[in-house]
Design a protein around this motif. Sequence first.
Motif, PDB file in Angstrom:
ATOM      1  N   CYS A 245       5.413  -4.500  -9.669  1.00 47.04           N
ATOM      2  CA  CYS A 245       5.030  -3.136  -9.322  1.00 47.04           C
ATOM      3  C   CYS A 245       6.144  -2.196  -9.782  1.00 47.04           C
ATOM      4  N   VAL A 246       5.801  -1.312 -10.688  1.00 44.16           N
ATOM      5  CA  VAL A 246       6.756  -0.345 -11.219  1.00 44.16           C
ATOM      6  C   VAL A 246       6.659   0.943 -10.406  1.00 44.16           C
ATOM      7  N   ALA A 247       7.799   1.489 -10.009  1.00 44.22           N
ATOM      8  CA  ALA A 247       7.820   2.732  -9.235  1.00 44.22           C
ATOM      9  C   ALA A 247       7.374   3.893 -10.123  1.00 44.22           C
ATOM     10  N   ARG A 248       6.421   4.671  -9.625  1.00 46.08           N
ATOM     11  CA  ARG A 248       5.935   5.836 -10.370  1.00 46.08           C
ATOM     12  C   ARG A 248       6.532   7.133  -9.834  1.00 46.08           C
ATOM     13  N   GLU A 249       6.937   7.100  -8.582  1.00 45.97           N
ATOM     14  CA  GLU A 249       7.542   8.260  -7.918  1.00 45.97           C
ATOM     15  C   GLU A 249       8.930   7.853  -7.420  1.00 45.97           C
ATOM     16  N   PRO A 250       9.819   8.822  -7.189  1.00 45.51           N
ATOM     17  CA  PRO A 250      11.170   8.477  -6.720  1.00 45.51           C
ATOM     18  C   PRO A 250      11.191   7.725  -5.385  1.00 45.51           C
ATOM     19  N   ASP A 251      10.174   7.925  -4.529  1.00 44.65           N
ATOM     20  CA  ASP A 251      10.145   7.264  -3.223  1.00 44.65           C
ATOM     21  C   ASP A 251       9.480   5.887  -3.255  1.00 44.65           C
ATOM     22  N   ASP A 252       8.947   5.473  -4.411  1.00 44.24           N
ATOM     23  CA  ASP A 252       8.258   4.191  -4.522  1.00 44.24           C
ATOM     24  C   ASP A 252       9.258   3.048  -4.651  1.00 44.24           C
ATOM     25  N   LEU A 253       8.843   1.883  -4.146  1.00 42.98           N
ATOM     26  CA  LEU A 253       9.649   0.667  -4.248  1.00 42.98           C
ATOM     27  C   LEU A 253       9.204  -0.116  -5.481  1.00 42.98           C
ATOM     28  N   MET A 254      10.153  -0.546  -6.285  1.00 46.86           N
ATOM     29  CA  MET A 254       9.851  -1.360  -7.445  1.00 46.86           C
ATOM     30  C   MET A 254      10.193  -2.806  -7.117  1.00 46.86           C
ATOM     31  N   PHE A 255       9.316  -3.734  -7.497  1.00 44.38           N
ATOM     32  CA  PHE A 255       9.587  -5.143  -7.247  1.00 44.38           C
ATOM     33  C   PHE A 255       8.858  -5.993  -8.276  1.00 44.38           C
ATOM     34  N   LEU A 256       9.278  -7.249  -8.357  1.00 45.76           N
ATOM     35  CA  LEU A 256       8.683  -8.204  -9.290  1.00 45.76           C
ATOM     36  C   LEU A 256       7.888  -9.251  -8.518  1.00 45.76           C
ATOM     37  N   LYS A 257       6.973  -9.909  -9.210  1.00 49.31           N
ATOM     38  CA  LYS A 257       6.164 -10.958  -8.588  1.00 49.31           C
ATOM     39  C   LYS A 257       7.078 -11.976  -7.911  1.00 49.31           C
ATOM     40  N   ASP A 258       6.700 -12.382  -6.708  1.00 51.60           N
ATOM     41  CA  ASP A 258       7.412 -13.364  -5.880  1.00 51.60           C
ATOM     42  C   ASP A 258       8.671 -12.824  -5.208  1.00 51.60           C
ATOM     43  N   ASP A 259       8.988 -11.530  -5.368  1.00 53.69           N
ATOM     44  CA  ASP A 259      10.103 -10.942  -4.613  1.00 53.69           C
ATOM     45  C   ASP A 259       9.734 -10.885  -3.138  1.00 53.69           C
ATOM     46  N   GLU A 260      10.729 -11.108  -2.274  1.00 53.91           N
ATOM     47  CA  GLU A 260      10.510 -10.960  -0.841  1.00 53.91           C
ATOM     48  C   GLU A 260      10.854  -9.526  -0.446  1.00 53.91           C
ATOM     49  N   ILE A 261       9.956  -8.893   0.279  1.00 50.88           N
ATOM     50  CA  ILE A 261      10.138  -7.508   0.726  1.00 50.88           C
ATOM     51  C   ILE A 261      10.213  -7.507   2.245  1.00 50.88           C
ATOM     52  N   THR A 262      11.209  -6.845   2.789  1.00 51.75           N
ATOM     53  CA  THR A 262      11.303  -6.654   4.231  1.00 51.75           C
ATOM     54  C   THR A 262      10.519  -5.399   4.573  1.00 51.75           C
ATOM     55  N   VAL A 263       9.528  -5.539   5.446  1.00 45.39           N
ATOM     56  CA  VAL A 263       8.680  -4.405   5.838  1.00 45.39           C
ATOM     57  C   VAL A 263       9.403  -3.635   6.943  1.00 45.39           C
ATOM     58  N   LEU A 264       9.571  -2.336   6.732  1.00 43.11           N
ATOM     59  CA  LEU A 264      10.270  -1.498   7.702  1.00 43.11           C
ATOM     60  C   LEU A 264       9.317  -0.754   8.627  1.00 43.11           C
ATOM     61  N   MET A 265       8.219  -0.265   8.083  1.00 43.41           N
ATOM     62  CA  MET A 265       7.217   0.419   8.905  1.00 43.41           C
ATOM     63  C   MET A 265       5.968   0.704   8.083  1.00 43.41           C
ATOM     64  N   GLN A 266       4.849   0.876   8.797  1.00 39.13           N
ATOM     65  CA  GLN A 266       3.645   1.366   8.136  1.00 39.13           C
ATOM     66  C   GLN A 266       3.716   2.880   8.209  1.00 39.13           C
ATOM     67  N   LEU A 267       3.491   3.542   7.100  1.00 40.85           N
ATOM     68  CA  LEU A 267       3.599   4.995   7.077  1.00 40.85           C
ATOM     69  C   LEU A 267       2.412   5.624   7.791  1.00 40.85           C
ATOM     70  N   PRO A 268       2.683   6.548   8.696  1.00 36.78           N
ATOM     71  CA  PRO A 268       1.585   7.186   9.428  1.00 36.78           C
ATOM     72  C   PRO A 268       0.722   8.026   8.490  1.00 36.78           C
ATOM     73  N   ASP A 269      -0.542   8.083   8.785  1.00 35.67           N
ATOM     74  CA  ASP A 269      -1.510   8.880   8.016  1.00 35.67           C
ATOM     75  C   ASP A 269      -1.693   8.410   6.577  1.00 35.67           C
ATOM     76  N   GLU A 270      -1.206   7.212   6.240  1.00 37.88           N
ATOM     77  CA  GLU A 270      -1.386   6.672   4.895  1.00 37.88           C
ATOM     78  C   GLU A 270      -1.820   5.215   5.031  1.00 37.88           C
ATOM     79  N   ASP A 271      -3.105   4.988   5.014  1.00 37.85           N
ATOM     80  CA  ASP A 271      -3.643   3.657   5.216  1.00 37.85           C
ATOM     81  C   ASP A 271      -3.200   2.704   4.104  1.00 37.85           C
ATOM     82  N   GLY A 272      -2.621   1.578   4.488  1.00 41.51           N
ATOM     83  CA  GLY A 272      -2.228   0.564   3.516  1.00 41.51           C
ATOM     84  C   GLY A 272      -0.936   0.844   2.779  1.00 41.51           C
ATOM     85  N   ILE A 273      -0.182   1.852   3.205  1.00 42.82           N
ATOM     86  CA  ILE A 273       1.102   2.172   2.566  1.00 42.82           C
ATOM     87  C   ILE A 273       2.218   1.883   3.562  1.00 42.82           C
ATOM     88  N   TYR A 274       3.243   1.181   3.085  1.00 42.06           N
ATOM     89  CA  TYR A 274       4.355   0.756   3.938  1.00 42.06           C
ATOM     90  C   TYR A 274       5.685   1.206   3.351  1.00 42.06           C
TER      91      TYR A 274
END
Length: 119
Positions: A27-56
């Motif tokens: 996943c390539v970051a398209r915006e400055p606030d986006d997280l970039m990662f590669l397949k099989d990377d482990e991501i620590t989830v910090l929170m689900q963003l309010p008012d944005e379904d499916g965005i963390y």
Amino acid sequence: MDAAQLSRWTRFASKGGIGKCIALQDCVAREPDDLMFLKDDEITVLMQLPDEDGIYLGYCEGVVGRFAAAYVQFNGKLKTPVITKRSSFLSKSPRPRSLTPSRKRPPSQGSAPSISRAP
């Protein structure tokens, strides 16, 4: 995100956040606030963003950013975040006396008994 917020999220991530997930694809970051990662990377989830379904908000490779749930597989159920107010803890803690400036009160006039000398 300012430096203080980044520091708090980084500390929270080091404690495991609210859960973990594995990237299913790059996943390539398209915006400055986006997280970039590669397949099989482990991501620590910090929170689900309010008012944005499916965005963390997540942490990966020292970076904090937003990501879509569609790109990851969650490892079990996410924890419910506990929100505490730091200011309430600090305001209730007693202040050490050594840090409190000492104030000497000038003697008040007329309140102390006077000593009279006999002639």
